[in-house]
Write a protein that holds these residues in place. Structure first.
Motif, PDB file in Angstrom:
ATOM      1  N   PHE A   1      -8.158   9.113 -10.383  1.00  0.00           N
ATOM      2  CA  PHE A   1      -7.880   7.944  -9.557  1.00  0.00           C
ATOM      3  C   PHE A   1      -9.058   6.988  -9.562  1.00  0.00           C
ATOM      4  O   PHE A   1     -10.208   7.405  -9.508  1.00  0.00           O
TER       5      PHE A   1
ATOM      6  N   ALA B   1       0.818  -1.220   0.000  1.00  0.00           N
ATOM      7  CA  ALA B   1       0.000   0.000   0.000  1.00  0.00           C
ATOM      8  C   ALA B   1       0.846   1.263   0.000  1.00  0.00           C
ATOM      9  O   ALA B   1       0.561   2.210  -0.742  1.00  0.00           O
ATOM     10  N   ASP B   2       1.916   1.311   0.794  1.00  0.00           N
ATOM     11  CA  ASP B   2       2.728   2.525   0.857  1.00  0.00           C
ATOM     12  C   ASP B   2       3.457   2.788  -0.453  1.00  0.00           C
ATOM     13  O   ASP B   2       3.563   3.926  -0.899  1.00  0.00           O
TER      14      ASP B   2
ATOM     15  N   VAL C   1      -9.056   1.790  -4.834  1.00  0.00           N
ATOM     16  CA  VAL C   1      -7.921   1.079  -4.229  1.00  0.00           C
ATOM     17  C   VAL C   1      -8.521  -0.105  -3.489  1.00  0.00           C
ATOM     18  O   VAL C   1      -9.426   0.069  -2.671  1.00  0.00           O
TER      19      VAL C   1
ATOM     20  N   LEU D   1      -8.695   4.837   1.197  1.00  0.00           N
ATOM     21  CA  LEU D   1      -7.343   4.302   1.317  1.00  0.00           C
ATOM     22  C   LEU D   1      -7.357   3.068   2.216  1.00  0.00           C
ATOM     23  O   LEU D   1      -8.112   3.017   3.175  1.00  0.00           O
TER      24      LEU D   1
ATOM     25  N   VAL E   1       2.431   1.761  -3.508  1.00  0.00           N
ATOM     26  CA  VAL E   1       1.411   2.145  -4.484  1.00  0.00           C
ATOM     27  C   VAL E   1       1.006   3.600  -4.260  1.00  0.00           C
ATOM     28  O   VAL E   1       0.916   4.387  -5.210  1.00  0.00           O
ATOM     29  N   ALA E   2       0.781   4.001  -3.014  1.00  0.00           N
ATOM     30  CA  ALA E   2       0.401   5.383  -2.713  1.00  0.00           C
ATOM     31  C   ALA E   2       1.500   6.353  -3.146  1.00  0.00           C
ATOM     32  O   ALA E   2       1.213   7.406  -3.710  1.00  0.00           O
ATOM     33  N   ARG E   3       2.749   6.000  -2.906  1.00  0.00           N
ATOM     34  CA  ARG E   3       3.877   6.863  -3.272  1.00  0.00           C
ATOM     35  C   ARG E   3       3.947   7.031  -4.796  1.00  0.00           C
ATOM     36  O   ARG E   3       4.113   8.137  -5.306  1.00  0.00           O
TER      37      ARG E   3
ATOM     38  N   MET F   1       1.455   6.640  -6.958  1.00  0.00           N
ATOM     39  CA  MET F   1       0.296   7.410  -7.404  1.00  0.00           C
ATOM     40  C   MET F   1       0.502   8.895  -7.128  1.00  0.00           C
ATOM     41  O   MET F   1       0.117   9.746  -7.925  1.00  0.00           O
ATOM     42  N   GLU F   2       1.137   9.217  -6.001  1.00  0.00           N
ATOM     43  CA  GLU F   2       1.428  10.618  -5.690  1.00  0.00           C
ATOM     44  C   GLU F   2       2.372  11.202  -6.732  1.00  0.00           C
ATOM     45  O   GLU F   2       2.191  12.325  -7.194  1.00  0.00           O
TER      46      GLU F   2
ATOM     47  N   CYS G   1      -4.485  -0.685  -7.418  1.00  0.00           N
ATOM     48  CA  CYS G   1      -5.023   0.645  -7.683  1.00  0.00           C
ATOM     49  C   CYS G   1      -4.944   0.910  -9.176  1.00  0.00           C
ATOM     50  O   CYS G   1      -3.929   0.639  -9.814  1.00  0.00           O
TER      51      CYS G   1
ATOM     52  N   GLU H   1      -5.591  14.483   1.156  1.00  0.00           N
ATOM     53  CA  GLU H   1      -5.924  13.301   1.955  1.00  0.00           C
ATOM     54  C   GLU H   1      -6.685  13.775   3.188  1.00  0.00           C
ATOM     55  O   GLU H   1      -6.209  14.638   3.914  1.00  0.00           O
TER      56      GLU H   1
END
Length: 131
Positions: free
Chosen positions: A39, A21-22, A42, A126, A24-26, A28-29, A53, A84
């Protein structure tokens, strides 16, 4: 990162990321820092902790010339922001609409801004923090 899948059309490049998850989030950011991103959902973490995602990166040509407006000409600037939210007690869609409205109000107060508007692009839940 376990996998990255892309699909290109004339207006969007669809990206599908699978992994922790971390990470993927990074990623996407970072994607949202280079263009307009829509988006998708997720997924909740799978047994191994991975999430899935999907997002679309807008690839259509820009609406204005790369040179931009000439001196003295009025211009329209389009900016996409990703915010967020803290966990919300009421519907996330309602909270997001309120945030979008607040962003437009704040942007309208900037020097030289004649008008500001927002468009809610997506509300994505999230996954919980990994333990």
């Amino acid at each position: 990162m376990d996998s990255v899948t892309t699909e290109v059309s004339s207006e969007f490049t669809q990206v599908q990321l699978t992994g922790p998850a971390d990470a993927v989030a990074r990623l996407m950011e970072h994607l949202s820092g280079v263009g307009e991103v829509i988006f998708g959902p997720v997924s909740q973490p799978a047994a191994g902790g991975n999430v899935l995602c999907t997002a679309q990166l807008v690839t259509r040509p820009p609406a204005v010339s790369p040179a931009g407006p000439v001196s003295g000409q009025r211009a329209v600037v389009t900016v996409q922001s990703v915010l967020e939210l803290d966990p919300v007690a009421h519907a996330a869609e309602d909270a997001a609409e309120g945030v979008a409205s607040s962003v437009a109000d704040a942007a309208g107060q900037l020097p030289g801004v004649r008008a500001a508007s927002t468009r809610l692009v997506a509300v994505v839940g999230l996954p919980g923090a990994r333990e």
